[in-house]
Design an enzyme around this catalytic site. Structure first.
Site, PDB file in Angstrom:
ATOM      1  N   ARG A 105       0.805  -1.203   0.087  1.00  0.00           N
ATOM      2  CA  ARG A 105       0.062  -0.132   0.094  1.00  0.00           C
ATOM      3  C   ARG A 105       0.855   1.171  -0.025  1.00  0.00           C
ATOM      4  NH1 ARG A 105      -4.620   0.331   4.450  1.00  0.00           N
ATOM      5  NH2 ARG A 105      -2.816   0.617   5.881  1.00  0.00           N
ATOM      6  N   THR A 109      -1.533   7.355  -0.347  1.00  0.00           N
ATOM      7  CA  THR A 109      -2.813   7.149  -1.155  1.00  0.00           C
ATOM      8  C   THR A 109      -3.517   6.005  -0.734  1.00  0.00           C
ATOM      9  OG1 THR A 109      -1.635   5.623  -2.662  1.00  0.00           O
ATOM     10  CG2 THR A 109      -1.770   8.467  -3.107  1.00  0.00           C
ATOM     11  N   ASP A 201       0.632  -3.593  11.935  1.00  0.00           N
ATOM     12  CA  ASP A 201       0.962  -3.989  10.508  1.00  0.00           C
ATOM     13  C   ASP A 201       1.416  -5.422  10.524  1.00  0.00           C
ATOM     14  OD1 ASP A 201       3.143  -4.596   8.078  1.00  0.00           O
ATOM     15  OD2 ASP A 201       2.874  -2.251   7.980  1.00  0.00           O
ATOM     16  N   ASP A 204       4.863  -6.589   9.154  1.00  0.00           N
ATOM     17  CA  ASP A 204       6.155  -6.195  10.177  1.00  0.00           C
ATOM     18  C   ASP A 204       5.917  -7.146  11.337  1.00  0.00           C
ATOM     19  OD1 ASP A 204       7.403  -4.026   8.649  1.00  0.00           O
ATOM     20  OD2 ASP A 204       6.027  -2.719   9.613  1.00  0.00           O
TER      21      ASP A 204
HETATM   22  C1  PRP Z   1      -1.029  -4.972   4.339  1.00  0.00           C
HETATM   23  C2  PRP Z   1      -1.766  -6.241   4.424  1.00  0.00           C
HETATM   24  C3  PRP Z   1      -2.771  -6.277   2.902  1.00  0.00           C
HETATM   25  C4  PRP Z   1      -3.012  -4.704   2.983  1.00  0.00           C
HETATM   26  C5  PRP Z   1      -4.398  -4.471   3.300  1.00  0.00           C
HETATM   27  O1  PRP Z   1      -0.180  -5.146   3.299  1.00  0.00           O
HETATM   28  O2  PRP Z   1      -1.172  -7.662   4.167  1.00  0.00           O
HETATM   29  O3  PRP Z   1      -1.936  -6.780   1.683  1.00  0.00           O
HETATM   30  O4  PRP Z   1      -1.975  -4.126   3.768  1.00  0.00           O
HETATM   31  O5  PRP Z   1      -4.475  -3.126   3.157  1.00  0.00           O
HETATM   32  P1  PRP Z   1      -5.960  -2.708   2.316  1.00  0.00           P
HETATM   33  O6  PRP Z   1      -7.046  -3.437   2.401  1.00  0.00           O
HETATM   34  O7  PRP Z   1      -6.156  -1.121   2.625  1.00  0.00           O
HETATM   35  O8  PRP Z   1      -5.276  -2.803   0.600  1.00  0.00           O
HETATM   36  P2  PRP Z   1       1.313  -3.977   3.126  1.00  0.00           P
HETATM   37  O9  PRP Z   1       0.472  -2.917   2.124  1.00  0.00           O
HETATM   38  O10 PRP Z   1       1.292  -3.497   4.622  1.00  0.00           O
HETATM   39  O11 PRP Z   1       2.493  -4.754   2.371  1.00  0.00           O
HETATM   40  P3  PRP Z   1       3.304  -5.774   3.410  1.00  0.00           P
HETATM   41  O12 PRP Z   1       2.437  -7.029   3.525  1.00  0.00           O
HETATM   42  O13 PRP Z   1       4.430  -6.113   2.404  1.00  0.00           O
HETATM   43  O14 PRP Z   1       4.011  -5.200   4.634  1.00  0.00           O
HETATM   44  N1  URA Z   2      -2.252  -3.458   6.697  1.00  0.00           N
HETATM   45  C1  URA Z   2      -2.004  -3.990   8.108  1.00  0.00           C
HETATM   46  O1  URA Z   2      -1.211  -4.913   8.072  1.00  0.00           O
HETATM   47  N2  URA Z   2      -2.732  -3.716   9.025  1.00  0.00           N
HETATM   48  C2  URA Z   2      -3.758  -2.821   8.960  1.00  0.00           C
HETATM   49  O2  URA Z   2      -4.428  -2.760   9.740  1.00  0.00           O
HETATM   50  C3  URA Z   2      -3.824  -2.533   7.741  1.00  0.00           C
HETATM   51  C4  URA Z   2      -3.426  -2.859   6.528  1.00  0.00           C
END
Ligand code: PRP
Ligand code: URA
Length: 210
Positions: A105, A109, A201, A204
């Site tokens: 994400r 945005t 997160d 993380d």
């Molecule tokens: C997180 C999560 C989803 C997304 C959800 O990933 O694992 O993929 O956010 O958010 P949304 O419904 O608003 O799209 P992130 O973008 O943090 O990436 P990562 O798993 O690499 O940390």
């Molecule tokens: N992605 C995450 O990992 N946690 C949240 O709460 C939202 C998006």
């Protein structure tokens, strides 16, 4: 909520999600729990796998007994956090193929940005289960389903551990033909697009990157 969305109201799943939420839960236990919850949810998500009767010779007699048949299963984690759920589903269906969709994400945005996509060749004819622990705005989930439909997939399920009402609404309205499985529904999103109360997160916490 109609039957497009299955919300798990099960003590084992609720208990494990509560430990996941705890800020003091470390990465090792977090990873183990994500895998365990995925397996518990997978048991229900795979309820409609087609079966056929086969003849089995027991020590006592010969009988007709059900075995899984026909359609193949493909699981598609959304990178990174979806990776944490893969082993839980593979424990149930060891022959499943695994595709990967890389999305993150944009922090400003909140729009999903694609950086990787590798799917099994024959995925169009498979039952496809997308894995991502968090369904927040729904942007990443909708983008993942868009990819899979562009590759011809017709039987798509989406599995998340924690979902926000906003994400469920966006995903079900964009793709009314897919089935959703959510470990629980939380209250809302905050101003940064994080699920409240959520677990922070997920990527993380699984990979210890913060
Ligand atoms: C997180 C999560 C989803 C997304 C959800 O990933 O694992 O993929 O956010 O958010 P949304 O419904 O608003 O799209 P992130 O973008 O943090 O990436 P990562 O798993 O690499 O940390
Ligand atoms: N992605 C995450 O990992 N946690 C949240 O709460 C939202 C998006």
């Amino acid at each position: 909520m109609d039957n497009q969305v299955v919300i798990f109201d099960h003590p084992l799943i609720s208990h494990k999600i509560s430990i996941l939420r705890d800020v003091n839960t470390g990465s090792k236990q977090f990873r183990e729990l994500v895998e365990e919850i995925a397996m518990l949810m997978g048991y229900e998500a795979l309820r409609d796998l087609p079966t056929e009767y086969v003849e089995v010779k027991t020590p006592i007699t010969t009988t007709k007994s059900k075995m899984i048949t026909g359609k193949k299963v493909a699981i598609v984690p959304i990178l990174r956090a979806g990776l944490g759920m893969v082993e839980g589903i593979l424990a149930l269906i060891p022959t499943a193929k695994v595709g990967h969709i890389g999305l993150y994400r944009d922090e400003e945005t909140l729009e999903p940005q694609e950086y990787y996509c590798k799917l099994p060749n024959d995925i169009a004819n498979s039952i496809v289960i997308i894995l991502d622990p968090m369904l927040a705005t729904g942007g990443s989930a909708v983008a993942a389903v868009d990819f899979l439909k562009a590759r011809g997939c017709k039987n798509i399920k989406f599995m998340s551990l924690i979902a926000a009402p906003e994400g469920i609404k966006k995903l079900t309205s964009s793709h009314p033909d897919i089935q959703l499985y959510c470990g629980c529904i939380d209250e809302k999103l905050n101003e940064n697009g994080y699920i409240v109360p959520g677990l922070g997160d997920a990527g993380d916490r699984i990979f210890g990157t913060k």
